[in-house]
Design a protein around this motif. Structure first.
Motif, PDB file in Angstrom:
ATOM      1  N   MET A   1       0.858  -1.177   0.000  1.00  0.00           N
ATOM      2  CA  MET A   1       0.000   0.000   0.000  1.00  0.00           C
ATOM      3  C   MET A   1       0.901   1.237   0.000  1.00  0.00           C
ATOM      4  SD  MET A   1      -2.920   1.219   2.778  1.00  0.00           S
ATOM      5  CE  MET A   1      -2.553  -0.127   3.811  1.00  0.00           C
ATOM      6  N   PRO A   2       0.620   2.227  -0.858  1.00  0.00           N
ATOM      7  CA  PRO A   2       1.413   3.447  -0.890  1.00  0.00           C
ATOM      8  C   PRO A   2       1.374   4.166   0.456  1.00  0.00           C
ATOM      9  CG  PRO A   2      -0.062   3.365  -2.790  1.00  0.00           C
ATOM     10  CD  PRO A   2      -0.408   2.226  -1.897  1.00  0.00           C
ATOM     11  N   ALA A   3       2.422   4.933   0.747  1.00  0.00           N
ATOM     12  CA  ALA A   3       2.519   5.613   2.030  1.00  0.00           C
ATOM     13  C   ALA A   3       1.383   6.595   2.265  1.00  0.00           C
ATOM     14  CB  ALA A   3       3.861   6.348   2.124  1.00  0.00           C
ATOM     15  N   HIS A   4       0.831   7.188   1.208  1.00  0.00           N
ATOM     16  CA  HIS A   4      -0.224   8.181   1.363  1.00  0.00           C
ATOM     17  C   HIS A   4      -1.625   7.577   1.423  1.00  0.00           C
ATOM     18  CE1 HIS A   4      -0.001   7.476  -2.961  1.00  0.00           C
ATOM     19  NE2 HIS A   4      -1.267   7.838  -3.002  1.00  0.00           N
ATOM     20  N   ALA A   5      -1.751   6.287   1.164  1.00  0.00           N
ATOM     21  CA  ALA A   5      -3.073   5.644   1.130  1.00  0.00           C
ATOM     22  C   ALA A   5      -3.539   5.315   2.534  1.00  0.00           C
ATOM     23  CB  ALA A   5      -3.018   4.369   0.289  1.00  0.00           C
ATOM     24  N   SER A   6      -4.841   5.381   2.721  1.00  0.00           N
ATOM     25  CA  SER A   6      -5.439   5.012   3.995  1.00  0.00           C
ATOM     26  C   SER A   6      -5.611   3.513   4.046  1.00  0.00           C
ATOM     27  CB  SER A   6      -6.810   5.667   4.157  1.00  0.00           C
ATOM     28  OG  SER A   6      -6.691   7.055   4.114  1.00  0.00           O
ATOM     29  N   PRO A   7      -5.493   2.914   5.228  1.00  0.00           N
ATOM     30  CA  PRO A   7      -5.736   1.481   5.330  1.00  0.00           C
ATOM     31  C   PRO A   7      -7.183   1.172   4.981  1.00  0.00           C
ATOM     32  CG  PRO A   7      -5.454   2.459   7.508  1.00  0.00           C
ATOM     33  CD  PRO A   7      -5.149   3.514   6.499  1.00  0.00           C
ATOM     34  N   PRO A   8      -7.454  -0.038   4.462  1.00  0.00           N
ATOM     35  CA  PRO A   8      -8.823  -0.377   4.049  1.00  0.00           C
ATOM     36  C   PRO A   8      -9.844  -0.215   5.162  1.00  0.00           C
ATOM     37  CG  PRO A   8      -7.268  -2.098   3.396  1.00  0.00           C
ATOM     38  CD  PRO A   8      -6.519  -1.102   4.219  1.00  0.00           C
ATOM     39  N   SER A   9      -9.431  -0.351   6.417  1.00  0.00           N
ATOM     40  CA  SER A   9     -10.381  -0.265   7.517  1.00  0.00           C
ATOM     41  C   SER A   9     -10.716   1.176   7.894  1.00  0.00           C
ATOM     42  CB  SER A   9      -9.825  -0.987   8.746  1.00  0.00           C
ATOM     43  OG  SER A   9      -8.630  -0.344   9.158  1.00  0.00           O
ATOM     44  N   ALA A  10      -9.975   2.145   7.347  1.00  0.00           N
ATOM     45  CA  ALA A  10     -10.231   3.549   7.685  1.00  0.00           C
ATOM     46  C   ALA A  10     -11.606   3.956   7.159  1.00  0.00           C
ATOM     47  CB  ALA A  10      -9.155   4.454   7.099  1.00  0.00           C
ATOM     48  N   ARG A  11     -12.366   4.636   7.991  1.00  0.00           N
ATOM     49  CA  ARG A  11     -13.696   5.100   7.600  1.00  0.00           C
ATOM     50  C   ARG A  11     -13.576   6.505   7.050  1.00  0.00           C
ATOM     51  NH1 ARG A  11     -18.234   3.453  11.750  1.00  0.00           N
ATOM     52  NH2 ARG A  11     -19.227   4.913  10.355  1.00  0.00           N
ATOM     53  N   MET A  33     -30.689   4.161   8.949  1.00  0.00           N
ATOM     54  CA  MET A  33     -29.634   4.777   8.136  1.00  0.00           C
ATOM     55  C   MET A  33     -28.268   4.163   8.443  1.00  0.00           C
ATOM     56  SD  MET A  33     -31.105   6.825   6.086  1.00  0.00           S
ATOM     57  CE  MET A  33     -32.694   6.020   6.126  1.00  0.00           C
ATOM     58  N   ARG A  34     -28.011   3.831   9.711  1.00  0.00           N
ATOM     59  CA  ARG A  34     -26.748   3.176  10.079  1.00  0.00           C
ATOM     60  C   ARG A  34     -26.630   1.814   9.382  1.00  0.00           C
ATOM     61  NH1 ARG A  34     -24.106   5.466  14.698  1.00  0.00           N
ATOM     62  NH2 ARG A  34     -25.498   6.760  15.917  1.00  0.00           N
ATOM     63  N   CYS A  35     -27.733   1.084   9.320  1.00  0.00           N
ATOM     64  CA  CYS A  35     -27.720  -0.216   8.637  1.00  0.00           C
ATOM     65  C   CYS A  35     -27.466  -0.058   7.148  1.00  0.00           C
ATOM     66  CB  CYS A  35     -29.043  -0.948   8.855  1.00  0.00           C
ATOM     67  SG  CYS A  35     -29.276  -1.579  10.502  1.00  0.00           S
ATOM     68  N   LEU A  36     -28.059   0.967   6.550  1.00  0.00           N
ATOM     69  CA  LEU A  36     -27.903   1.191   5.111  1.00  0.00           C
ATOM     70  C   LEU A  36     -26.538   1.784   4.764  1.00  0.00           C
ATOM     71  CD1 LEU A  36     -31.442   2.617   4.238  1.00  0.00           C
ATOM     72  CD2 LEU A  36     -30.569   0.308   3.798  1.00  0.00           C
ATOM     73  N   ASP A  37     -25.884   2.428   5.725  1.00  0.00           N
ATOM     74  CA  ASP A  37     -24.590   3.077   5.507  1.00  0.00           C
ATOM     75  C   ASP A  37     -23.468   2.057   5.681  1.00  0.00           C
ATOM     76  OD1 ASP A  37     -22.567   4.984   5.166  1.00  0.00           O
ATOM     77  OD2 ASP A  37     -22.583   5.502   7.302  1.00  0.00           O
ATOM     78  N   ARG A  38     -23.410   1.102   4.794  1.00  0.00           N
ATOM     79  CA  ARG A  38     -22.428   0.010   4.897  1.00  0.00           C
ATOM     80  C   ARG A  38     -21.000   0.462   4.634  1.00  0.00           C
ATOM     81  NH1 ARG A  38     -26.016  -4.808   2.243  1.00  0.00           N
ATOM     82  NH2 ARG A  38     -27.598  -4.697   3.864  1.00  0.00           N
ATOM     83  N   PRO A  93     -25.700   4.413  -1.040  1.00  0.00           N
ATOM     84  CA  PRO A  93     -25.940   3.991  -2.435  1.00  0.00           C
ATOM     85  C   PRO A  93     -27.404   3.688  -2.766  1.00  0.00           C
ATOM     86  CG  PRO A  93     -23.917   3.014  -1.650  1.00  0.00           C
ATOM     87  CD  PRO A  93     -24.554   3.707  -0.457  1.00  0.00           C
ATOM     88  N   LEU A  94     -28.105   3.012  -1.890  1.00  0.00           N
ATOM     89  CA  LEU A  94     -29.501   2.663  -2.157  1.00  0.00           C
ATOM     90  C   LEU A  94     -30.391   3.907  -2.289  1.00  0.00           C
ATOM     91  CD1 LEU A  94     -31.616   0.351  -2.384  1.00  0.00           C
ATOM     92  CD2 LEU A  94     -31.929   0.571   0.082  1.00  0.00           C
TER      93      LEU A  94
END
Length: 136
Positions: A1-11, A33-38, A93-94
């Motif tokens: 992963m490039p140094a400037h990229a965020s880890p996949p788990s970052a929100r 909305m929390r459920c839909l905000d995957r 998205p929905l």
């Protein structure tokens, strides 16, 4: 992963929503909305929490629904009412097509009129759903 990229788990927060955590109606809607905000694109802030960071007075944030979209140039303007709902919908998205449709002034005007009508009956709905705990 490039140094400037965020880890996949970052929100990545794209929208901040301020809501009334003591309102049973609001709590149900925010839970949905929390459920839909995957993707975790929305930061939900309960303005009834003493530690909540509020950009406006708590009474103002409790009176109407508020949100702020994040853009490539930083935070956008504070939105309220139907415009705030539309911003939240665009982050899910929905619901995104409905949020995009609300960018049309005529559609947004109609949604705002419906929201204003909802605000009139909101205390009664809160009372009904919360077993007697209505907020003005």
């Amino acid at each position: 992963m490039p140094a400037h990229a965020s880890p996949p788990s970052a929100r990545v927060v794209r929208v901040t929503v301020w809501h009334d955590g003591d309102c049973p109606l609001c709590a149900r809607e925010i839970a949905l909305m929390r459920c839909l905000d995957r993707r975790g694109a929305i930061a939900f802030v309960d303005v009834t929490e003493p530690a909540a960071v509020c950009p406006r007075s708590r009474s103002e944030l409790l009176a109407r629904f508020h949100a702020r979209e994040e853009g490539p140039r930083g935070s956008g303007p504070m939105l309220s009412g139907a415009a705030a709902f539309a911003a939240m919908w665009r982050a899910i998205p929905l619901l995104r097509p409905l949020g995009l449709l609300a960018r049309n002034a005529v559609v947004l005007g109609l949604l705002e009129r419906l929201y204003l009508r909802f605000l009139v009956v909101r205390p009664r709905l809160q009372h009904w759903l919360g077993g007697g705990q209505a907020r003005a």
